[in-house]
Design a protein around this motif. Structure first.
Motif, short mmCIF file in Angstrom:
data_model
loop_
_atom_site.label_atom_id
_atom_site.label_comp_id
_atom_site.label_asym_id
_atom_site.label_seq_id
_atom_site.Cartn_x
_atom_site.Cartn_y
_atom_site.Cartn_z
N UNK A 37 0.84 -1.20 0.00
CA UNK A 37 0.00 0.00 0.00
C UNK A 37 0.87 1.25 0.00
N UNK A 38 1.93 1.25 0.77
CA UNK A 38 2.84 2.41 0.80
C UNK A 38 3.51 2.61 -0.56
N UNK A 39 3.91 1.53 -1.19
CA UNK A 39 4.54 1.63 -2.51
C UNK A 39 3.57 2.19 -3.53
N UNK A 40 2.34 1.72 -3.51
CA UNK A 40 1.32 2.22 -4.44
C UNK A 40 1.08 3.71 -4.21
N UNK A 45 1.81 9.22 -6.18
CA UNK A 45 2.27 10.59 -5.93
C UNK A 45 3.21 11.07 -7.03
N UNK A 46 3.94 10.16 -7.64
CA UNK A 46 4.91 10.54 -8.66
C UNK A 46 4.31 10.48 -10.07
N UNK A 47 3.51 9.48 -10.35
CA UNK A 47 3.07 9.21 -11.72
C UNK A 47 1.78 9.93 -12.10
N UNK A 48 0.81 9.99 -11.20
CA UNK A 48 -0.52 10.53 -11.54
C UNK A 48 -0.44 12.06 -11.66
N UNK A 55 -1.18 15.10 -4.37
CA UNK A 55 0.11 14.40 -4.26
C UNK A 55 0.55 14.33 -2.79
N UNK A 56 0.32 15.43 -2.06
CA UNK A 56 0.68 15.42 -0.64
C UNK A 56 -0.16 14.41 0.14
N UNK A 57 -1.42 14.23 -0.28
CA UNK A 57 -2.24 13.20 0.36
C UNK A 57 -1.69 11.80 0.11
N UNK A 58 -1.24 11.55 -1.13
CA UNK A 58 -0.63 10.25 -1.44
C UNK A 58 0.63 10.04 -0.60
#
Length: 68
Positions: A37-40, A45-48, A55-58
């Motif tokens: 889950x952390x990796x996703x 945060x980087x790709x979307x 992004x900060x929420x991710x």
């Protein structure tokens, strides 16, 4: 004088702790799920392509999710 004697302790099967291998397996599964889950969250945060607040929420999800 029956009241002063201690009652025998009765052990039940449900009181037994799981085996060491079962405990390790449970911990491994938990760790893999949390890290997945952390990796996703970090990848999202980087790709979307979303605004920075999302992004900060991710990133916050990756840092604080299942923090033990």
């Amino acid at each position: 004088m029956k009241g002063w004697r201690r009652k025998p302790e009765v052990h039940q099967v449900t009181d037994a702790k799981p085996s060491l291998s079962a405990d390790i397996h449970k911990r491994e599964i938990s760790y893999l799920i949390k890290m997945g889950i952390r990796t996703i969250c970090l990848i999202l945060a980087v790709v979307v392509p979303v605004p920075w607040p999302y992004r900060l929420l991710f990133i916050a999800g990756a840092v604080f999710f299942c923090h033990t």
